[in-house]
Design a protein around this motif. Structure first.
Motif, PDB file in Angstrom:
ATOM      1  N   GLN A 142       8.542  -8.369  59.310  1.00 23.27           N
ATOM      2  CA  GLN A 142       7.220  -8.103  59.884  1.00 23.27           C
ATOM      3  C   GLN A 142       6.242  -9.076  59.234  1.00 23.27           C
ATOM      4  OE1 GLN A 142       6.127  -3.880  60.265  1.00 23.27           O
ATOM      5  NE2 GLN A 142       8.254  -3.345  59.791  1.00 23.27           N
ATOM      6  N   PRO A 150      -0.610 -10.883  60.503  1.00 25.93           N
ATOM      7  CA  PRO A 150      -1.215 -10.950  61.835  1.00 25.93           C
ATOM      8  C   PRO A 150      -1.537 -12.385  62.230  1.00 25.93           C
ATOM      9  CG  PRO A 150      -2.239  -9.231  60.510  1.00 25.93           C
ATOM     10  CD  PRO A 150      -1.358 -10.005  59.585  1.00 25.93           C
ATOM     11  N   GLN A 157       5.007 -10.069  66.334  1.00 21.96           N
ATOM     12  CA  GLN A 157       4.557  -9.500  65.063  1.00 21.96           C
ATOM     13  C   GLN A 157       5.670  -9.474  64.025  1.00 21.96           C
ATOM     14  OE1 GLN A 157       2.667  -5.626  65.652  1.00 21.96           O
ATOM     15  NE2 GLN A 157       2.232  -6.184  67.764  1.00 21.96           N
TER      16      GLN A 157
END
Length: 536
Positions: free
Chosen positions: A302, A305, A438
Motif C-alpha cells: 500500500q 497517496p 493505491q
C-alpha cells in the motif's frame, strides 16, 4: 486494558493487543523453543495463553468440506515424529537420511541492516548458519534440521515468527485462529478448492481476476462467477445481487459459498477496497454464509497517496505504529465469525523463489490443510525456511521486517509515480483513461474501443488484438484485459490493458508507455497530440 463484565458481580480484564515490544516478554515467559526434526508446532503457545480467551470461537466448517478433505487421516509416519523429543530415544523408525551426509556444512549470506537503512546508511549484515548450530546452542534452527523432512505446517521456529507477525498486524478477533505454512498462494488456493469445492460448484470472484486462480479451478470442474467492480474493487451490491438471484438450474450448479478476492492492489486492476467496502462485503458474506478466501500478496505494498505530477510524495511513516495504522484493515482483522481464510506470501515483499507463504484461518481449517500438505506437497523448502528464519528471526526481527516493508513501500510509490506521469505525458486521454493505484504493482488502462474509426463495424476483440500486436511491433508487452476475465463465456463490455511498474527501471517504464501511446495512435488513427515527435 479494557475491563468487561463477566456477570452481574464480576469482571474480567481484556489483555492489550500484542505489540512488537511485548513479543520478547511473551518469549521469555514461555521459555526456549525446542523443536527438532519434524517437530509439531504448538500454535496456541505461539499466540500466548491469555491474549485471546475473551474472544469467541470461529464458526465450524466441517459440513462444507469435501469428502476428500474429511477422509484424510494424516500421515501415520509424520504423527510418530512427536516421540522424537523423548530423552535418550534411539530412532530406527523414520526414513530420515543422515544429516551427516548432507553435503552442505555452512550457509552464509548478507542482508540489509534495517536500522541503518532507516537512517539512510545502507550496510549489509552477515548471517551464517552451520550444520549443527542447535547442538552447539548457537541457534534454534540449523542446516541438519532444516534440510530434513518436516511437518506440513512448516518448521516450528519460523512458524512462531509468522504467528506473532500475524497477531501484531491483524489481531484476529476470534479465539481459535491458527496459521500453517504453504508453498505459495497459488498452491494454497488449489488445495483450498480441493478441501471445499467439488465438480459442478462455483466460486465467486471479481469480474477481472488472477488467471491462475481460474485455471486452477476449471480442471476440477469448478467455475468462477463474476462479481462486478468499480475503481474501488469488488462491489458489495453486485455480490449480493448475484447470490440473491442465483438460479441453480440455469447455472447448473449450487449457490456458491466460496468468495475469492484480492482486496489490495488487485491483480489485474490495481484496485484497493476501502475499509467501508470491506465491511459491506463482509456483511454480505454473513448474510449468505460465505467463506472468504482473502488473497493478499500486495497487502504491504500500500503506497503513499498520489498527489499529482511533479509534486513531492508525502513523507514515509515515522514509526512502526504509524505504518501499521496507515494500512487498510484486512478482512482477517474484521473477521468476528471465523469465515476468512487469509493467504499471505513472501513472494512480492521478499522473493517469489522462496516458495513460502502461509494461511491464517480457523484452527479446524488449518489442521485439515496441513494434513493435506503432509500427503501431497510436504512442508515448504527447508532451505527457504532456514533462509527466512535467519533473515526474519535472527536478522531483522519483527521491527526490522516492518522497516523493510516501509522501504519497499516508498520504492514502489516512486515507480507508481513514474508510470502515472508517463501516462499523463504520452497517452491520448480521449482514448485511454486510468485510476491511480493505491497499492500493488499494476496499472489498469481502460481503452475506449468505440473511438476506433471503424466503430460500430468492428468488434472489441479485433481492436484489442490490433493494439496488442502494434505494441509488440514496437518492442513492448502489455497484457490484454480479456485474459483476466473471471467468468468464462462472458463477453467483456469494456477493453483494458494491464501494465506493471514493478520490474522495469524508471527509464524503461517511461519508454514502454511512450511506445504504447504510439501504438494507440496508430490503431485509432489519431494525431500525435502534444507528444514530442523528436522523442519518438
Amino acid at each position: 486494558m479494557d475491563v468487561l463484565p463477566e456477570s452481574d458481580t464480576s469482571t474480567f480484564t481484556v489483555p492489550d493487543r500484542l505489540t512488537i515490544q511485548a513479543v520478547a516478554k511473551r518469549r521469555a515467559a514461555s521459555g526456549q523453543l525446542i523443536a527438532g526434526v519434524a517437530a509439531p508446532a504448538d500454535i496456541a503457545a505461539f499466540k500466548g495463553r491469555t491474549q485471546h480467551i475473551h474472544k469467541s470461537n470461529a464458526k465450524r466448517w466441517e459440513s462444507r468440506m469435501t469428502a476428500e478433505a474429511m477422509s484424510r487421516g494424516g500421515s501415520s509416519l509424520k504423527n510418530a515424529a512427536k516421540f522424537l523429543k523423548t530423552p535418550g530415544l534411539i530412532s530406527l523408525g523414520g526414513g530420515l537420511p543422515s544429516a551427516e551426509y548432507f553435503p552442505i556444512e555452512e550457509m552464509r549470506f548478507a542482508v540489509p541492516r534495517m536500522v541503518e537503512q532507516r537512517n539512510g546508511h545502507g550496510q549489509n549484515g552477515a548471517n551464517n548458519t552451520g550444520k549443527y548450530d542447535m547442538v552447539s546452542g548457537t541457534s534454534d534452527y540449523d542446516i541438519a534440521t532444516a534440510l530434513q523432512y518436516g511437518q506440513g505446517h512448516g518448521a516450528a521456529q519460523l512458524l512462531r515468527w509468522i504467528v506473532e507477525h500475524t497477531e501484531v498486524v491483524h489481531d484476529p478477533p476470534y479465539q481459535d485462529w491458527s496459521c500453517t505454512m504453504t508453498i505459495g498462494s497459488t498452491s494454497a488456493f488449489e488445495m483450498l478448492l480441493r478441501m471445499f469445492a467439488k465438480p459442478g460448484d462455483w466460486v465467486l470472484s471479481e469480474e477481472y481476476t488472477f488467471p491462475a486462480a481460474v485455471e486452477a479451478a476449471l480442471p476440477m470442474g469448478v467455475r468462477v462467477a463474476a462479481v462486478k467492480m468499480d475503481e474501488g474493487g469488488m462491489l458489495a451490491s453486485s455480490l449480493d445481487e448475484v447470490l440473491a438471484n442465483w438460479d441453480e438450474t440455469a447455472r447448473r450448479g449450487p449457490k456458491p459459498f466460496l468468495l475469492y478476492t484480492v482486496p489490495t492492489g488487485q491483480n489485474p486492476t490495481g484496485s484497493t477496497q476501502s475499509l467501508a467496502r470491506r465491511r459491506e462485503i463482509y456483511a454480505v458474506a454473513q448474510k449468505h454464509d460465505l467463506l472468504i478466501l482473502e488473497d493478499e500478496p500486495y497487502y504491504f505494498l500500500q503506497m503513499q497517496p498520489y498527489t499529482g505530477p511533479s509534486t513531492p510524495d508525502p513523507p514515509a511513516p515515522k514509526s512502526h505504529q504509524e505504518f501499521l495504522t496507515s494500512l487498510v484493515p484486512s478482512y482477517l482483522s474484521l473477521d468476528t465469525d471465523g469465515r476468512v481464510v487469509r493467504l499471505d506470501s513472501f513472494s512480492k515483499v521478499i522473493a517469489p523463489g522462496t516458495r513460502v507463504g502461509w494461511i491464517t484461518a480457523p484452527e479446524e481449517i488449518c489442521k485439515r490443510y496441513h494434513i493435506h500438505s503432509d500427503l501431497s506437497t510436504q512442508s515448504p523448502s527447508g532451505a527457504s525456511q532456514l533462509l527466512l528464519f535467519k533473515l526474519l528471526e535472527e536478522g531483522w526481527g519483527h521491527g526490522g521486517y516492518l522497516d523493510w516493508l516501509v522501504r519497499i513501500r516508498m520504492a514502489y510509490t516512486a515507480r507508481r509515480n513514474v508510470i502515472l506521469e508517463a501516462c499523463e505525458e504520452f497517452l491520448p486521454k480521449e482514448i485511454v483513461s486510468w485510476t491511480p493505484p493505491q497499492a500493488g504493482m499494476f496499472m489498469w488502462l481502460k481503452v475506449d474501443w468505440k473511438e476506433h474509426p471503424k466503430f460500430p463495424g468492428i468488434e472489441p476483440e479485433e481492436v484489442e488484438e490490433a493494439l496488442f500486436q502494434a505494441n509488440i511491433r514496437r518492442g513492448t508487452l502489455l497484457m490484454k484485459g480479456s485474459w483476466f476475465v473471471g467468468e468464462k463465456g462472458l463477453k467483456a463490455e469494456e477493453m483494458f490493458f494491464r501494465a506493471t511498474y514493478a520490474a522495469a527501471p524508471s527509464e524503461g517504464i517511461r519508454e514502454a508507455v511512450r511506445r504504447f501511446g504510439e501504438a494507440v495512435r496508430e490503431v485509432f488513427g489519431v494525431g500525435m497530440g502534444e507528444v514530442n515527435v523528436k522523442e519518438m
